[in-house]
Scaffold this motif. Sequence first.
Motif, PDB file in Angstrom:
ATOM      1  N   ALA A 164      -3.413  -4.346  -1.494  1.00 57.13           N
ATOM      2  CA  ALA A 164      -4.154  -5.443  -2.127  1.00 57.13           C
ATOM      3  C   ALA A 164      -5.563  -5.076  -2.569  1.00 57.13           C
ATOM      4  CB  ALA A 164      -4.197  -6.645  -1.185  1.00 57.13           C
ATOM      5  N   ALA A 165      -6.112  -3.983  -2.015  1.00 61.68           N
ATOM      6  CA  ALA A 165      -7.477  -3.611  -2.408  1.00 61.68           C
ATOM      7  C   ALA A 165      -7.482  -2.515  -3.472  1.00 61.68           C
ATOM      8  CB  ALA A 165      -8.269  -3.159  -1.187  1.00 61.68           C
ATOM      9  N   GLY A 166      -6.305  -2.144  -3.975  1.00 69.25           N
ATOM     10  CA  GLY A 166      -6.222  -1.111  -5.004  1.00 69.25           C
ATOM     11  C   GLY A 166      -6.465  -1.653  -6.397  1.00 69.25           C
ATOM     12  N   ALA A 167      -6.303  -0.791  -7.402  1.00 74.85           N
ATOM     13  CA  ALA A 167      -6.589  -1.168  -8.792  1.00 74.85           C
ATOM     14  C   ALA A 167      -5.749  -2.363  -9.227  1.00 74.85           C
ATOM     15  CB  ALA A 167      -6.329   0.019  -9.712  1.00 74.85           C
ATOM     16  N   CYS A 168      -4.438  -2.321  -8.996  1.00 79.35           N
ATOM     17  CA  CYS A 168      -3.569  -3.439  -9.389  1.00 79.35           C
ATOM     18  C   CYS A 168      -3.640  -4.585  -8.391  1.00 79.35           C
ATOM     19  CB  CYS A 168      -2.118  -2.972  -9.542  1.00 79.35           C
ATOM     20  SG  CYS A 168      -1.837  -1.969 -11.015  1.00 79.35           S
ATOM     21  N   GLY A 169      -3.568  -4.269  -7.108  1.00 74.73           N
ATOM     22  CA  GLY A 169      -3.535  -5.309  -6.085  1.00 74.73           C
ATOM     23  C   GLY A 169      -4.730  -6.234  -6.116  1.00 74.73           C
ATOM     24  N   SER A 170      -5.923  -5.656  -6.308  1.00 76.75           N
ATOM     25  CA  SER A 170      -7.151  -6.463  -6.287  1.00 76.75           C
ATOM     26  C   SER A 170      -7.190  -7.442  -7.460  1.00 76.75           C
ATOM     27  CB  SER A 170      -8.384  -5.552  -6.314  1.00 76.75           C
ATOM     28  OG  SER A 170      -8.403  -4.755  -7.484  1.00 76.75           O
ATOM     29  N   LEU A 171      -6.483  -7.114  -8.542  1.00 82.14           N
ATOM     30  CA  LEU A 171      -6.386  -8.014  -9.693  1.00 82.14           C
ATOM     31  C   LEU A 171      -5.219  -8.983  -9.523  1.00 82.14           C
ATOM     32  CD1 LEU A 171      -6.838  -5.260 -12.432  1.00 82.14           C
ATOM     33  CD2 LEU A 171      -8.573  -6.929 -11.713  1.00 82.14           C
ATOM     34  N   ALA A 172      -4.102  -8.477  -8.972  1.00 79.59           N
ATOM     35  CA  ALA A 172      -2.872  -9.281  -8.864  1.00 79.59           C
ATOM     36  C   ALA A 172      -3.099 -10.552  -8.052  1.00 79.59           C
ATOM     37  CB  ALA A 172      -1.748  -8.450  -8.254  1.00 79.59           C
ATOM     38  N   GLY A 173      -3.827 -10.434  -6.952  1.00 83.49           N
ATOM     39  CA  GLY A 173      -4.073 -11.618  -6.123  1.00 83.49           C
ATOM     40  C   GLY A 173      -4.837 -12.682  -6.898  1.00 83.49           C
ATOM     41  N   GLN A 174      -5.845 -12.236  -7.649  1.00 85.51           N
ATOM     42  CA  GLN A 174      -6.652 -13.180  -8.431  1.00 85.51           C
ATOM     43  C   GLN A 174      -5.821 -13.809  -9.543  1.00 85.51           C
ATOM     44  OE1 GLN A 174     -10.876 -11.807  -9.128  1.00 85.51           O
ATOM     45  NE2 GLN A 174      -9.948  -9.813  -8.706  1.00 85.51           N
ATOM     46  N   ILE A 175      -4.998 -12.980 -10.195  1.00 80.83           N
ATOM     47  CA  ILE A 175      -4.159 -13.487 -11.290  1.00 80.83           C
ATOM     48  C   ILE A 175      -3.110 -14.460 -10.734  1.00 80.83           C
ATOM     49  CG2 ILE A 175      -2.465 -12.819 -13.061  1.00 80.83           C
ATOM     50  CD1 ILE A 175      -4.140 -10.165 -13.369  1.00 80.83           C
ATOM     51  N   GLY A 176      -2.607 -14.174  -9.515  1.00 80.37           N
ATOM     52  CA  GLY A 176      -1.668 -15.096  -8.853  1.00 80.37           C
ATOM     53  C   GLY A 176      -2.255 -16.491  -8.755  1.00 80.37           C
ATOM     54  N   MET A 334      -5.313   8.572  -3.262  1.00 81.87           N
ATOM     55  CA  MET A 334      -3.974   8.622  -2.676  1.00 81.87           C
ATOM     56  C   MET A 334      -3.981   8.285  -1.185  1.00 81.87           C
ATOM     57  SD  MET A 334      -1.529   9.164  -4.872  1.00 81.87           S
ATOM     58  CE  MET A 334      -0.151   9.635  -3.821  1.00 81.87           C
ATOM     59  N   THR A 335      -5.164   8.333  -0.555  1.00 78.71           N
ATOM     60  CA  THR A 335      -5.245   8.045   0.883  1.00 78.71           C
ATOM     61  C   THR A 335      -6.051   6.773   1.164  1.00 78.71           C
ATOM     62  OG1 THR A 335      -7.058   9.652   0.968  1.00 78.71           O
ATOM     63  CG2 THR A 335      -4.910  10.436   1.675  1.00 78.71           C
ATOM     64  N   GLY A 336      -6.206   5.927   0.125  1.00 77.96           N
ATOM     65  CA  GLY A 336      -6.834   4.619   0.338  1.00 77.96           C
ATOM     66  C   GLY A 336      -8.345   4.627   0.415  1.00 77.96           C
ATOM     67  N   GLY A 337      -8.979   5.674  -0.106  1.00 73.46           N
ATOM     68  CA  GLY A 337     -10.440   5.752  -0.059  1.00 73.46           C
ATOM     69  C   GLY A 337     -11.147   4.837  -1.041  1.00 73.46           C
ATOM     70  N   ASN A 338     -10.408   4.275  -1.978  1.00 71.36           N
ATOM     71  CA  ASN A 338     -11.009   3.437  -3.020  1.00 71.36           C
ATOM     72  C   ASN A 338     -10.856   1.951  -2.711  1.00 71.36           C
ATOM     73  OD1 ASN A 338      -8.159   4.162  -3.503  1.00 71.36           O
ATOM     74  ND2 ASN A 338      -8.311   2.680  -5.181  1.00 71.36           N
ATOM     75  N   ILE A 339     -11.795   1.158  -3.252  1.00 72.91           N
ATOM     76  CA  ILE A 339     -11.635  -0.295  -3.292  1.00 72.91           C
ATOM     77  C   ILE A 339     -11.673  -0.655  -4.770  1.00 72.91           C
ATOM     78  CG2 ILE A 339     -12.672  -2.517  -2.705  1.00 72.91           C
ATOM     79  CD1 ILE A 339     -13.730  -1.233  -0.149  1.00 72.91           C
ATOM     80  N   GLY A 340     -10.598  -1.279  -5.266  1.00 74.44           N
ATOM     81  CA  GLY A 340     -10.468  -1.495  -6.701  1.00 74.44           C
ATOM     82  C   GLY A 340     -10.103  -0.179  -7.375  1.00 74.44           C
ATOM     83  N   LYS A 341     -10.392  -0.090  -8.656  1.00 75.00           N
ATOM     84  CA  LYS A 341      -9.987   1.073  -9.436  1.00 75.00           C
ATOM     85  C   LYS A 341     -10.813   2.307  -9.096  1.00 75.00           C
ATOM     86  CE  LYS A 341      -7.935   2.979 -13.007  1.00 75.00           C
ATOM     87  NZ  LYS A 341      -7.674   4.190 -12.262  1.00 75.00           N
ATOM     88  N   GLN A 342     -10.151   3.450  -8.927  1.00 71.77           N
ATOM     89  CA  GLN A 342     -10.889   4.714  -8.717  1.00 71.77           C
ATOM     90  C   GLN A 342     -11.183   5.349 -10.073  1.00 71.77           C
ATOM     91  OE1 GLN A 342     -11.778   6.670  -5.580  1.00 71.77           O
ATOM     92  NE2 GLN A 342     -13.073   7.319  -7.290  1.00 71.77           N
ATOM     93  N   ILE A 343     -12.464   5.548 -10.336  1.00 74.81           N
ATOM     94  CA  ILE A 343     -12.931   6.052 -11.635  1.00 74.81           C
ATOM     95  C   ILE A 343     -13.769   7.310 -11.403  1.00 74.81           C
ATOM     96  CG2 ILE A 343     -14.602   5.536 -13.495  1.00 74.81           C
ATOM     97  CD1 ILE A 343     -12.148   3.968 -13.951  1.00 74.81           C
TER      98      ILE A 343
END
Length: 348
Positions: A164-176, A334-343
């Motif tokens: 849920a805190a990844g690039a898609c997940g963090s947006l998907a919850g809000q879009i839901g 790949m190991t969850g170090g990011n919150i939202g999109k990794q750029i």
Amino acid sequence: MMRVHRIILNSRPGKNGNPVAENFRMEEINLPDKLNEGQVKVRTLYLSVDPYMRCRMNEDTGTDYIKPWQLSEVVDGGGVGIIEESQYANLAKGDFVTSFYWPWQTKVILEGKILEKVDPQFVDGHLSYFLGAIGMPGLTSLIGIKEKGHITVGSNQTMVVSGAAGACGSLAGQIGHLEGCSRVVGICGTDEKCSILVSELGFDAAINYKKGNVADQLHELCPSGIDVYFDNVGGDISDTVICQMNQNSHIILCGQISQYNKDVPYPPPLLPEVESVLKTRNITRERFMVLNYKDKFESGILQLSQWFKEGKLKIRETVISGLENMGVAFQSMMTGGNIGKQIVHISE
């Protein structure tokens, strides 16, 4: 001649291996001065690292629409940059452009026709958002939910998002929520992520799967069961979620990151007991490919941009600077170090 830096694939992690920064290597090359008709010279501003790239590290990606990266050749992916010189009629110096196949290189000569011009106004000048919320991850979340989620406003549906805190997940919850879900619960891997999901991104609750019993927490947080599941991870977490899904509910199969370092087909087969839950409760779990919905991209980008500008879609990203850190950024993502999109911000 101009000297530029680029990243090449140095080694493959192996189908069942964990990718490491050392799988990538930086080298210096010469960039020709002369452009041919139809070509442009671009300076790279931002590059994207994404979970789907893990299969590009294998000799065989397991899918026909994604090509593998080749050893000792330049790596490519989503990128945004600015045109420095153009011999292509539709693009001029100073234009901002993006591509899904942008070489990991500080400056590069490309065929103008593979580039898409972008308008910085769509993202209030945050050009990296074209690689995230106002780009493929945003479209994947929006179109996935619209096409496979079957959300009806006012029908009190509960959505669960894994990764849920990844690039898609963090947006998907809000879009839901924006599409009409009355309750959205996220699953992620740290307390910090849980707190951001709830305090900043509008999730009603969040579960840290590394702490406590996920099934018990889901039961407590989704008392009416689960109607829509936006799945980014697969594996044990998904099995747990599916067992609490309602009759005629829907799974949006966005990704299966827990399985990407294993040699399994996509989407990975479910355990027999989980498969039988799907059948008994008539739960849909169809493969979702955002590239099959190109006709919806333009309207999707407009919708995402509008929500962002209205303050309804909050955008988080994790930015690392420097082309030399592409491998570090990939391993971290790949190991969850990011919150939202990794750029990665390319600073040359």
